[in-house]
Design an enzyme around this catalytic site. Structure first.
Site, PDB file in Angstrom:
ATOM      1  N   CYS A  77      -3.352   3.913   9.514  1.00  0.00           N
ATOM      2  CA  CYS A  77      -2.104   3.327  10.015  1.00  0.00           C
ATOM      3  C   CYS A  77      -1.429   4.195  11.072  1.00  0.00           C
ATOM      4  CB  CYS A  77      -1.138   3.081   8.860  1.00  0.00           C
ATOM      5  SG  CYS A  77      -1.794   2.003   7.571  1.00  0.00           S
ATOM      6  N   CYS A 108       0.832  -1.202   0.000  1.00  0.00           N
ATOM      7  CA  CYS A 108       0.000   0.000   0.000  1.00  0.00           C
ATOM      8  C   CYS A 108       0.869   1.255   0.000  1.00  0.00           C
ATOM      9  CB  CYS A 108      -0.929  -0.017   1.216  1.00  0.00           C
ATOM     10  SG  CYS A 108      -2.232   1.249   1.156  1.00  0.00           S
ATOM     11  N   CYS A 109       1.893   1.273   0.846  1.00  0.00           N
ATOM     12  CA  CYS A 109       2.809   2.424   0.883  1.00  0.00           C
ATOM     13  C   CYS A 109       3.537   2.587  -0.450  1.00  0.00           C
ATOM     14  CB  CYS A 109       3.823   2.253   2.005  1.00  0.00           C
ATOM     15  SG  CYS A 109       3.195   2.539   3.664  1.00  0.00           S
ATOM     16  N   CYS A 128      -0.921   8.271   7.283  1.00  0.00           N
ATOM     17  CA  CYS A 128      -2.276   7.970   6.824  1.00  0.00           C
ATOM     18  C   CYS A 128      -3.139   7.561   8.021  1.00  0.00           C
ATOM     19  CB  CYS A 128      -2.250   6.841   5.800  1.00  0.00           C
ATOM     20  SG  CYS A 128      -1.413   7.283   4.256  1.00  0.00           S
ATOM     21  N   CYS A 156       7.739   3.966   5.713  1.00  0.00           N
ATOM     22  CA  CYS A 156       6.839   3.760   4.594  1.00  0.00           C
ATOM     23  C   CYS A 156       7.564   3.372   3.311  1.00  0.00           C
ATOM     24  CB  CYS A 156       6.004   5.007   4.345  1.00  0.00           C
ATOM     25  SG  CYS A 156       6.969   6.470   3.928  1.00  0.00           S
TER      26      CYS A 156
END
Length: 236
Positions: free
Chosen positions: A209, A123-124, A206, A232
């Site tokens: 997280c 995702c990062c 984010c 990240c």
């Protein structure tokens, strides 16, 4: 630019970064940023997570109108977006907002919902690392707000270094600062900060997280809590 020219340029920038890292280790943050502005001009930018605008403010003193690059992942707190908008409105900077290739909905459709819970590294990569690599294409150097006191993984952060992954000069002008130094600068200059810093958050990423930190935890403990992940991917 040919491959040979690119290689030669990278070698020159790397040598410049390594020398500057030694020469500027004891320099003030403003002196480091003035060196960056004089050396790279418009090929230099600042990146900001909009946790605060300290480095953006410092850079605007060294280079009025400096580009400030912000990654809008689609998962930010409303307060973070509000801080970005306020920085753009009141500071002498040019805010550039980068976005991922996919919206959150498009990513959910391709990878399934809540990828950040199942594979936070991916995702990062999709929402931060790839957009930044694309966004830094027009620059030779970029500045970050990394500090050595933030976590063990950042304890050896150079003030100027060679970012081999991106083939850029990476500048961390406040690497030697402490949180007290940041707080003093914010108070002296009335620098904008993210309201969440007053609500128990010490490091803001984010929303899915990021949590508030507990007493005695380091500033990064609220990021990806309960996981071995501490970065990240933007900084290693």
């Amino acid at each position: 630019m040919t491959t040979a020219q690119e290689t030669r340029k990278a070698e020159q920038l790397k040598a410049l970064a390594e020398q500057a890292g030694r020469d500027l280790e004891e320099a003030s943050a403003l002196e480091i940023l003035r060196w960056a502005a004089e050396t790279f001009g418009k090929r230099f930018c600042v990146t900001s997570s909009m946790e605060d605008a300290v480095v953006a403010h410092l850079a605007s003193r060294a280079m009025p109108g400096v580009d400030v690059v912000f990654l809008d992942t689609g998962y930010h707190f409303e307060e973070t977006i509000g801080t970005r908008d306020a920085v753009e409105a009141v500071m002498d900077v040019n805010v550039i907002t980068l976005t991922p290739d996919r919206t959150v909905a498009e990513q959910d459709a391709e990878y399934g919902p809540k990828l950040h819970d199942r594979d936070p590294d991916l995702c990062c990569f999709l929402r931060k690392v790839k957009p930044l690599e694309r966004g830094l294409g027009n620059y030779d150097a970029w500045a970050t707000g990394l500090r050595r006191d933030e976590s063990p993984s950042r304890a050896n952060t150079p003030v100027v270094a060679w970012d081999d992954k991106r083939q850029k000069v990476k500048i961390s002008p406040i690497a030697r600062w402490t949180q007290d130094d940041v707080d003093a600068y914010v108070a002296e200059h009335g620098v904008l900060t993210n309201p969440l810093l007053m609500d128990g958050y010490a490091s803001i990423g984010c929303a899915p997280c990021t949590r508030r930190v507990l007493a005695g935890e380091d500033a990064r403990a609220g990021r990806w809590a309960g996981r071995a992940k501490t970065e990240c991917g933007l900084h290693g």
